[in-house]
Design a protein around this motif. Structure first.
Motif: not given
Length: 140
Positions: A94-116
């Protein structure tokens, strides 16, 4: 990031559109339209697998395909009664989980921040949509 609802939808004049007491196995006689092979085929009647939601929407509007999709993504078609949600007594998902996965300790890309940010906004929109009254209008 959050959860979004799922529903099985069909075109308004689909043979299942007005049926009462449907169960998941009743879908087996109809082909499915889906963005990827996440559940395997819903039925034994084949599946159209396409990552383009616009194509899936049009196929479902004009064929006997069934579609497991979030109602928020087809709000306009539901409001216009072009597509309808089936009321399944034994809906397994009845539902699905939306997740964002990234590596701990690594800088996040600007695209991943926009996606979030976009996903967070979508989930907030879904919450507002869920809070509508049964007649389809927003409360207060």
């Amino acid at each position: 990031l959050g959860r979004i609802p799922l529903a099985v939808v069909v075109r308004a004049n689909h043979p299942l559109a007005l049926a009462d007491g449907l169960v998941w196995s009743d879908l087996a006689a109809f082909p499915s339209a889906q963005p990827f092979d996440h559940l395997g085929q819903i039925g034994q009647s084949g599946a159209l697998i396409c990552e383009n939601f616009d194509v899936l929407r049009e196929v479902v509007k004009h064929t006997d395909c069934i579609w497991l999709v979030s109602p928020i993504l087809i709000r306009a078609e539901l409001d216009a009664c072009e597509l309808v949600m089936l009321n399944l007594r034994d809906m397994p998902i009845s539902e699905t989980l939306i997740s964002l996965v990234y590596l701990r300790g690594r800088p996040r890309s600007p695209v991943s921040m926009v996606l979030q940010a976009a996903a967070t906004e979508l989930i907030a929109d879904i919450s507002r949509w869920r809070d509508r009254d049964p007649n389809g209008s927003s409360p207060g």
